[in-house]
Design a protein around this motif. Structure first.
Motif, mmCIF file in Angstrom:
data_model
loop_
_atom_site.group_PDB
_atom_site.id
_atom_site.type_symbol
_atom_site.label_atom_id
_atom_site.label_comp_id
_atom_site.label_asym_id
_atom_site.label_seq_id
_atom_site.Cartn_x
_atom_site.Cartn_y
_atom_site.Cartn_z
ATOM 1 N N ASP A 1 0.741 -1.187 0.123
ATOM 2 C CA ASP A 1 -0.106 -0.082 0.096
ATOM 3 C C ASP A 1 0.881 1.069 0.015
ATOM 4 N N LEU A 2 0.147 2.408 0.364
ATOM 5 C CA LEU A 2 1.015 3.653 0.122
ATOM 6 C C LEU A 2 2.276 3.703 1.076
ATOM 7 N N THR A 3 1.884 3.285 2.456
ATOM 8 C CA THR A 3 2.939 3.120 3.520
ATOM 9 C C THR A 3 3.802 2.316 3.295
ATOM 10 N N ALA A 4 3.681 1.092 2.746
ATOM 11 C CA ALA A 4 4.829 0.204 2.397
ATOM 12 C C ALA A 4 5.547 0.616 0.837
ATOM 13 N N ALA A 5 4.914 1.194 0.105
ATOM 14 C CA ALA A 5 5.585 2.003 -1.016
ATOM 15 C C ALA A 5 6.547 2.904 -0.494
ATOM 16 N N ALA A 6 6.288 3.543 0.517
ATOM 17 C CA ALA A 6 7.307 4.381 1.027
ATOM 18 C C ALA A 6 8.423 3.923 1.638
ATOM 19 N N ASN A 7 7.992 3.001 2.397
ATOM 20 C CA ASN A 7 9.236 2.060 3.180
ATOM 21 C C ASN A 7 10.307 1.557 1.977
ATOM 22 N N THR A 8 9.561 1.013 1.019
ATOM 23 C CA THR A 8 10.422 0.446 -0.063
ATOM 24 C C THR A 8 11.395 1.391 -0.554
ATOM 25 N N VAL A 9 10.696 2.415 -0.954
ATOM 26 C CA VAL A 9 11.589 3.757 -1.438
ATOM 27 C C VAL A 9 12.824 4.028 -0.321
ATOM 28 N N PHE A 10 12.406 4.142 0.823
ATOM 29 C CA PHE A 10 13.479 4.351 1.827
ATOM 30 C C PHE A 10 14.655 3.221 1.768
ATOM 31 N N ASP A 11 14.101 2.096 1.608
ATOM 32 C CA ASP A 11 15.123 0.830 1.614
ATOM 33 C C ASP A 11 16.124 0.964 0.383
ATOM 34 N N TYR A 12 15.653 1.431 -0.695
ATOM 35 C CA TYR A 12 16.866 1.500 -1.777
ATOM 36 C C TYR A 12 17.324 3.144 -1.875
ATOM 37 N N THR A 13 16.950 4.107 -1.029
ATOM 38 C CA THR A 13 17.605 5.399 -1.150
ATOM 39 C C THR A 13 18.080 5.648 -0.067
ATOM 40 N N TYR A 14 17.929 5.054 1.094
ATOM 41 C CA TYR A 14 18.492 5.270 2.538
ATOM 42 C C TYR A 14 17.894 6.710 2.992
ATOM 43 N N ASP A 15 16.858 7.313 2.393
ATOM 44 C CA ASP A 15 16.498 8.532 2.641
ATOM 45 C C ASP A 15 15.126 8.231 3.576
ATOM 46 N N PRO A 16 14.880 8.359 4.639
ATOM 47 C CA PRO A 16 13.767 8.197 5.328
ATOM 48 C C PRO A 16 12.711 9.153 5.308
ATOM 49 N N PHE A 17 13.051 10.505 5.153
ATOM 50 C CA PHE A 17 12.345 11.639 5.192
ATOM 51 C C PHE A 17 11.659 11.880 4.003
ATOM 52 N N THR A 18 12.240 11.902 2.752
ATOM 53 C CA THR A 18 11.596 12.343 1.563
ATOM 54 C C THR A 18 10.448 11.163 1.212
#
Length: 229
Positions: free
Chosen positions: A178-195
């Motif tokens: 879902d939206l939250t999981a997608a944001a966490n996936t982006v965080f996993d490969y960018t190492y950017d938790p904020f954006t």
């Protein structure tokens, strides 16, 4: 740490895909939850065993966290042979079906109490007048009681809907992105938790405020003849 516009733009398609999953989960839950809640709410207004069972249903599904229900349905039910070795496996092996069922049960527990309150708020004289006109019980229910109750429960339903939008984030626990999981996936490969998380929060903000404004417009329309203090 700062908000990276480029990362936000590049991750937007994935976040929008997650948003689509959120709505694919949410919309059937709202319909199924209302269908389950209506007979429970009607039973709650009666006396005897029916009222007791309805009250127990409401108490249970309002008290159990939706995440626990999702785990029980997705991981627990397949442990039983009647599920694992029959046609039911094709249903309960689908995470969407499990998400719809688990969240709908939670939603129905809250909606049953909301609907009960709306039905109980209808003045008895209105029902007595309809009975004097020899309207059938189903006509009184669907043409009079439910439309009137809808006016009383509009704001409470808005709050429950906003909570349910945010509750869909629990479906990531049963493999749905879902939206939250997608944001966490982006965080996993960018190492950017904020954006990604701030971008997801902005999307949630747009969704919830669109719902809030829609309900405000609906409230003004259906209660336009109501005298407000």
């Amino acid at each position: 740490m700062h908000f990276d516009v480029q990362v936000a733009w590049e991750s937007l398609p994935k976040l929008l895909q997650g948003t689509a999953t959120t709505f694919i989960v949410l919309l059937p839950v709202l319909v199924l939850g209302l269908l389950l809640a209506l007979p429970v709410a009607l039973g709650r207004l009666k006396t005897g065993p029916q009222a007791t069972m309805s009250a127990a249903y409401i108490a249970f599904f309002r008290g159990v966290p939706s995440l626990v229900l999702l785990y029980l349905i997705y991981s627990g039910l397949p442990q039983f042979p009647v599920i694992r070795e029959t046609f039911l496996w094709s249903l309960f092996s689908n995470p969407y079906v499990c998400a719809w069922l688990g969240l709908a049960l939670t939603h129905s527990g809250f909606m049953a109490e909301i609907i009960r309150g709306g039905l109980a708020a209808i003045p008895p004289g209105v029902i007595e007048a309809a009975q004097a006109l020899r309207l059938k019980p189903w006509q009184i229910l669907f043409r009079l009681r439910l439309p009137l109750a809808a006016r009383y429960i509009l704001k409470a339903y808005q709050n429950e809907l906003l909570i349910m939008v945010k509750s869909t984030s629990a479906v990531s626990a049963i493999t749905l992105t879902d939206l939250t999981a997608a944001a966490n996936t982006v965080f996993d490969y960018t190492y950017d938790p904020f954006t990604p998380l701030l971008t997801a929060a902005a999307i949630y903000w747009c969704i919830t405020n669109s719902i809030r404004l829609s309900f405000s417009m609906a409230d003004r329309r259906v209660n336009r003849y109501l005298v407000r203090s």
